[in-house]
Design an enzyme around this catalytic site. Sequence first.
Site, mmCIF file in Angstrom:
data_model
loop_
_atom_site.group_PDB
_atom_site.id
_atom_site.type_symbol
_atom_site.label_atom_id
_atom_site.label_comp_id
_atom_site.label_asym_id
_atom_site.label_seq_id
_atom_site.Cartn_x
_atom_site.Cartn_y
_atom_site.Cartn_z
ATOM 1 N N ASN A 102 0.856 -1.190 0.000
ATOM 2 C CA ASN A 102 0.000 0.000 0.000
ATOM 3 C C ASN A 102 0.883 1.227 0.000
ATOM 4 O OD1 ASN A 102 -2.859 -1.102 0.356
ATOM 5 N ND2 ASN A 102 -1.658 -2.218 1.897
ATOM 6 N N GLU A 103 1.138 1.718 -1.198
ATOM 7 C CA GLU A 103 2.043 2.843 -1.381
ATOM 8 C C GLU A 103 1.319 4.148 -1.025
ATOM 9 O OE1 GLU A 103 5.021 2.230 -1.742
ATOM 10 O OE2 GLU A 103 5.494 0.778 -3.320
ATOM 11 N N PRO A 104 2.070 5.251 -0.924
ATOM 12 C CA PRO A 104 1.442 6.552 -0.663
ATOM 13 C C PRO A 104 0.213 6.773 -1.548
ATOM 14 C CG PRO A 104 3.807 6.786 -0.629
ATOM 15 C CD PRO A 104 3.535 5.359 -0.998
ATOM 16 N N SER A 123 -2.624 5.368 -0.632
ATOM 17 C CA SER A 123 -3.545 4.266 -0.330
ATOM 18 C C SER A 123 -4.330 4.690 0.905
ATOM 19 C CB SER A 123 -2.780 2.988 0.003
ATOM 20 O OG SER A 123 -1.996 2.587 -1.086
ATOM 21 N N THR A 159 10.213 2.039 -3.929
ATOM 22 C CA THR A 159 10.061 0.602 -3.659
ATOM 23 C C THR A 159 10.731 -0.217 -4.765
ATOM 24 O OG1 THR A 159 7.984 1.030 -2.527
ATOM 25 C CG2 THR A 159 8.332 -1.222 -3.332
#
Length: 250
Positions: free
Chosen positions: A144-146, A148, A163
């Site tokens: 869950n990247e920025p 999310s 990432t």
Amino acid sequence: MFKNASEASQVVATEIATLVRERASAGKPCVLGLATGSTPMGVYRELIRMHRDENLSLRNVVTFNLDEYFPMAPDAAQSYVRFMNENLFDHVDVLSENVHIPDGTIAEESVGKFCDDYESKIAAAGGIDLQLLGIGRTGHIGFNEPRSDADTVTRMVVLNSVTRNDAAENFDGLENVPHHAVTMGVQTILNAQRIRLMAYGEHKSAIVERTVCGDITESIPATFLQQHGDVRFLMDDAAASKLNLSNTSK
Ligand code: F6R
């Protein structure tokens, strides 16, 4: 805070073993949410040791992994299926039918249905009792990247460039790192009864500080953990080095 990763890993593994045994004595399953990467390896090593030396059985354990790269063949060197087999499942007595890992081989048009089914399987298992987490330098939990939000569930995501860069060495070059992954959502994670996040090393200290002391924001999804009632961060001194706990009201 712990002197080193191995002390923290032992504490987490002991908590898991206690929960697994309690559930087994009650004739009940124990549902674990599992992570990959370097961070949880010590926990898996300790669980394997307990299985070998201390009679710990994982036959009542049901597992759901957080994520998998997409696309990804299960036997590829970077596959999280392979990682879990090599670092845990091949060495313990967990039943293969109780193991769930997002599938990196399905057709793109079937991913949505796969993700809905993954959520249904977690619910049918009674929800996750204990979720293990690492943390990415973007503040991701799972993938869950920025951006999310707290209401996200299992889905396909685009990986952040930080990432992908962090994974480049494992893939023998950035160009080989997939752009996508399938991950449990922030909400899926927050639904777990207990959450244990581990972070080791100086390179995690800045994101640990923002996650623990900063405002809750979707630009750092790990900050949503502040809203959970039973979350613990287990860190070595290096990862905790930027925390000024006297300034922390949380
Ligand atoms: C892995 C996962 C990721 C990692 C994170 C930290 O299943 O979901 O969120 O926990 O990227 O990775 P390591 O432990 O390799 O530093």
